[in-house]
Design a protein around this motif. Structure first.
Motif: not given
Length: 382
Positions: A20-36
């Protein structure tokens, strides 16, 4: 339509990107869960990597809080003065402090916005122990049609706004509640509403409310006996919000809400405007209620006021002097804008802010906020 793309389980994936604030989609994405670990999550976010959460929803909220603490810890802390009445700093240092404060807040928002959550095609969150956010998302994003991804911070803001809209905000001047919509500034700072409730009316025949927002000032004028109020706003969300509040308050027959940039057609004996108070560039939808780039709305209101007033009509400008305290605008510039628009000051009603920041000594802008005054300028044609 913007898409976010990532790789998961060795497969390339994509979804609609919502911001909603117009931020562009991130170029780098990592999968995360409770282990992080929180420290690792914060470091990755600072480096520009977005974290798409696949674990427990409440664990994601805990991680966001931990990242927020780290962001606030790394922010430069102001040095509170030991003197009860320190001398005011020069205007140049206040401007610099304001700019640094905005930059820090902007970077903080970007970093914390990199913790992401998925949304199913029906706006539900496919995570363990996730709350039902479908109604809240539908109010902001519209009908659900496809899977999407958004930041957890934005989603929590949407859910919080949904509750504000459902419960409403008590407005003593109305002896009733106003229900703000997402992206429309809530009337939590009641001093400007109280000024409009107390200022002497030159006429009850009609009024314009320019930049209506939630419609709170139009409602106050109608409750004070103004026969017909025309409220305008150029933001479709604000127009929908004001119409909703007018209906809830039983004022539909006396308050009309139009989508318009500044003035509606015609003239009125009273024209009211509470423009954004700071001449700076907005960075989010809510910022538009606070920041007025180049003082566009302020100057547009002043320059057009004369031709929209009846011969003995009066304009009310509700404006904080925080911009003056920060060195962003001078009182001489404001008075010159009145004169250039062919306006004279009939009276100036003043009040002091009651919001918590006025007494927060850790606020980088504390010195300016402690002396801030909100005024209702009563203006007439020269």
């Amino acid at each position: 339509m913007l898409e976010i793309r990532w790789t998961e389980g060795g497969e390339a994936r994509s979804a609609r990107w919502r911001s909603e604030n117009g931020s562009p989609p991130p170029a780098r994405v990592a999968i995360a869960d409770e282990r992080l670990a929180a420290a690792t999550a914060y470091r990755l976010a600072c480096e520009g990597t977005a974290l798409l959460w696949r674990g427990d929803f409440h664990a994601a909220r805990r991680l966001l809080r931990a990242m927020t603490r780290r962001a606030d810890h790394h922010a430069p802390a102001p040095r509170p003065s030991r003197s009860p009445s320190p001398p005011p700093p020069p205007a140049s240092s206040l401007v610099q402090a304001f700019q640094q404060h905005r930059q820090a807040r902007s970077q903080r928002a970007v970093t914390l916005g990199r913790l992401l959550v998925p949304l199913d095609p029906d706006h539900s969150v496919p995570l363990r122990r996730a709350p039902d956010v479908r109604s809240a998302c539908a109010q902001v994003y519209g009908p659900a049609t496809e899977a999407s991804v958004t930041s957890l911070r934005e989603l929590l803001g949407i859910v919080g706004a949904y509750e504000w809209r459902r419960r409403g905000v008590e407005v003593p001047a109305l002896n009733d509640r106003i229900h703000p919509h997402y992206g429309v500034f809530s009337p939590v700072r009641g001093e400007y509403v109280d000024l409009v409730a107390a200022a002497p009316l030159v006429s009850r025949a009609g009024a314009f409310d320019i930049g209506a927002g939630t419609g709170v000032l139009a409602a106050v004028l109608a409750r004070r006996g103004v026969e017909r109020v025309v409220a305008t706003d150029r933001d479709p969300r604000a127009v929908a919000c004001a119409r909703d509040n007018v209906r809830r308050l039983g004022l539909s027959g006396r308050v009309d809400v139009l989508e318009a940039d500044l003035f509606p057609p015609g003239r009125a004996p009273l024209v009211v405007c509470n423009p954004p108070w700071l001449p700076a560039k907005p960075a989010s939808p809510l910022d538009h209620a606070v920041y007025d780039p180049g003082s566009r709305m302020l100057r547009g209101f002043l320059d057009g006021l004369g031709e929209h007033l009846t011969p003995e009509g009066e304009g009310w400008l509700i404006l904080s002097d925080l911009a003056e305290r920060l060195g962003l605008r001078t009182r001489a510039e404001l008075l010159s804008a009145f004169a250039s628009a062919g306006l004279r000051v009939v009276d100036q009603l003043r009040t002091r802010p009651r919001h918590p920041r006025a007494s927060d000594r850790t606020d980088p802008l504390h010195t300016a906020r402690t002396t801030e005054t909100t005024s209702l300028w009563r203006l007439r044609r020269t």
